[in-house]
Design an enzyme around this catalytic site. Structure first.
Site, PDB file in Angstrom:
ATOM      1  N   GLY A 165       1.156  -0.626   0.103  1.00 50.68           N
ATOM      2  CA  GLY A 165       0.008   0.130  -0.113  1.00 50.68           C
ATOM      3  C   GLY A 165       0.789   1.463  -0.040  1.00 50.68           C
ATOM      4  CD  GLU A 200      -3.897   1.569 -11.462  1.00 49.16           C
ATOM      5  OE1 GLU A 200      -4.852   0.952 -10.421  1.00 49.16           O
ATOM      6  OE2 GLU A 200      -3.020   0.272 -11.721  1.00 49.16           O
ATOM      7  CG  LEU A 203     -11.588   1.638 -10.314  1.00 46.96           C
ATOM      8  CD1 LEU A 203     -11.265  -0.079 -10.158  1.00 46.96           C
ATOM      9  CD2 LEU A 203     -11.902   1.677 -11.440  1.00 46.96           C
ATOM     10  CG  HIS A 208      -8.083  -6.877  -3.508  1.00 51.95           C
ATOM     11  ND1 HIS A 208      -7.264  -6.204  -3.181  1.00 51.95           N
ATOM     12  CD2 HIS A 208      -8.165  -8.214  -3.100  1.00 51.95           C
ATOM     13  CE1 HIS A 208      -6.623  -7.276  -3.329  1.00 51.95           C
ATOM     14  NE2 HIS A 208      -6.972  -8.497  -3.185  1.00 51.95           N
ATOM     15  CE  LYS A 237      -5.260  -8.452  -0.602  1.00 50.98           C
ATOM     16  NZ  LYS A 237      -3.945  -9.560  -1.066  1.00 50.98           N
ATOM     17  NE  ARG A 291       3.655 -12.710  -1.699  1.00 45.81           N
ATOM     18  CZ  ARG A 291       2.559 -11.963  -1.364  1.00 45.81           C
ATOM     19  NH1 ARG A 291       2.245 -13.068  -1.167  1.00 45.81           N
ATOM     20  NH2 ARG A 291       2.122 -11.001  -1.462  1.00 45.81           N
TER      21      ARG A 291
END
Ligand code: ADP
Length: 447
Positions: A165, A200, A203, A208, A237, A291
């Site tokens: 982030g 970008e 949104l 997610h 998260k 990963r």
């Protein structure tokens, strides 16, 4: 198959990997810093090597010391876990040069996907839908403004080398863009030593949703469905679930097949995650993680597939035995990340665990690297465990989660369990109605 695997990590993930190795009859080598001499991953490994002092740069991130540990113990493969060196292409390359298998994709794939600009271009060329934005990096404000105006505000400035982030700034209006560019660049330079940025479309209410993929490097690849990781704080998260409350079987199969097909074309090897934002029924690629992810157990719960075991198999050169038609999804799973942090301020709370009673019972899994009497060192990530709950339906899963959280007792330190006790009581969570901004709003408005 390998004889001996060195696990270049610590905490719950090091134990998770040991478990798969043990089931396959592979010897395990733990590495640790001096701060981790008493850690569970060290106690349970067949062998252990102290690789340096507490700072990660002098231990878990120190390639020469890890190589020496491989040399001393005669390990024939290294599993990097997540974080630390797991997405370091140079590490993968150096191991291969020493005839030690890196349990993961090729260094070339790690490198391509580690640069978000290149990753996005690659995804696009493989037929994966991406977020609208600049073609490659933006050099200056004038170029950024041109792209932003054509797309419309708000826009997001992102670091090409980004992760965790960091190096990400929103510009809501044209007058915010200059500032967003310079702060994102400065943050990226400080965190990653690379100030390349791109733009970008921002949104405003996406979820997610990420797709788990698995390939054997020989052109075979499957997808294992999605995980919904929309509940985030500071782009990190907090709670993950599978399946996503927002997808149905047709949309899952559709995006899953696009991604699996891309991995076949790429000849991708091992476990990977393609992360998307999902808004108004459309998927937009944001990045690929090359990963194993922290949240992989929710996928294991609904598919019954041991992802680490599969990683070990394909890394040793075996072909993928899984076919897409073999993969079925059963029930619902939710993971809560248990951090040693205050549940309101999120301030880290290292220290001694004076009492530890994890929950149990049907459908409950606790992956952790701690025990009663263990002192959590202050040097590393505050994740101390994961509670993963599985049920036949989302409702059953939620009921079970509530029960399991109620059983969980951790004394001596603060943890994020009280936050999950609150979340589980929110109607929006019960109804699966949340996007990536929901949690920040919730935290902002509750006392
Ligand atoms: P990192 O590698 O730093 O984790 P990601 O590209 O994976 O960065 O993005 C992390 C999170 O930031 C996403 O899960 C989402 O919450 C938010 N995010 C990223 N890109 C966008 C975007 N274009 N619009 C809105 N939110 C975004």
């Amino acid at each position: 198959m390998f004889d001996k695997v060195l696990i270049a990590n610590r905490g719950e993930i090091a134990l998770r990997i040991q478990r798969a190795c043990k089931e396959l009859g592979i010897s395990t080598v733990a590495v640790h810093s001096t701060a981790d001499a008493d850690a569970m991953h060290v106690r349970l490994a067949d062998e252990s090597v102290c690789i340096g002092p507490p700072p990660a740069s002098e231990s878990y991130l120190n390639i020469p010391r890890l190589l020496a540990a491989c040399e001393i113990t005669g390990a024939d493969a290294v599993h990097p876990g997540y974080g630390f060196l797991s997405e370091n292409a140079r590490f993968a390359e150096i191991l291969e040069e020493h005839n030690i298998t890196f349990i993961g994709p090729t260094s070339e794939h790690i490198r391509t996907m580690g640069d978000k600009i290149q990753a996005k271009e690659t995804a696009k060329s493989l037929g994966i839908p991406v977020v609208p934005g600049s073609d490659g990096g933006v050099k200056n404000e004038a170029e950024a403004m041109k792209v932003a105006k054509a797309m419309g505000f708000p826009v997001l400035v992102k670091a090409a080398a980004g992760g965790g982030g960091r190096g990400m700034k929103v510009a809501h209006r044209p007058e915010d863009l200059g500032n967003a560019l310079s702060t994102a660049r400065a943050e990226a330079k400080a965190a990653f030593g690379d100030d390349a940025v791109y733009i970008e479309k921002y949104l405003t209410k996406p979820r997610h949703i990420e797709i788990q993929v698995f390939g054997d490097g020989q052109g075979n690849a499957v997808h294992l469905g999605e995980r919904d990781c929309s509940l985030q704080r500071r782009h990190q998260k907090v709670w993950e679930e599978a399946p996503s409350p927002a997808l149905n079987a047709a949309s899952r199969a559709n995006i899953g097949e696009i991604v699996a097909d891309a991995m076949r074309k790429l000849k991708y090897r091992g476990a990977g995650t393609i992360e998307f934002l999902f808004e108004d029924g459309e998927f937009y690629f944001i990045e690929m993680n090359t990963r194993l992810q922290v949240e992989h157990p929710v996928t294991e719960a609904i598919t019954g597939i041991d992802l680490v075991l599969e990683q070990l198999r394909v890394a040793s050169g075996a072909q993928l035995t899984l076919k897409q038609s073999d993969i079925t999804f059963s029930g619902h799973a939710i993971e809560c990340r248990i951090n040693a942090e205050n549940a309101r301020t999120f301030r880290p709370s290292p220290g001694k665990i004076t009492y530890w009673h994890p929950p149990g019972g049907l459908g409950v899994r606790v992956d952790s690297g701690v025990y009663q009497g263990y002192s959590i060192p202050p040097y590393y990530d505050s994740l101390i465990g994961k509670l993963i709950v599985h049920g036949k339906t989302r409702n059953e899963c939620l009921m079970r989660l509530k029960r399991a959280l109620g059983e969980f007792v951790i004394d001596g330190i603060e943890t994020t369990i009280p936050l999950f006790n609150e979340l589980i009581r929110q109607p929006d969570i019960a109804n699966g109605l949340y996007d990536i901004h929901w949690l920040e709003k919730f935290l902002g408005k509750t006392p």
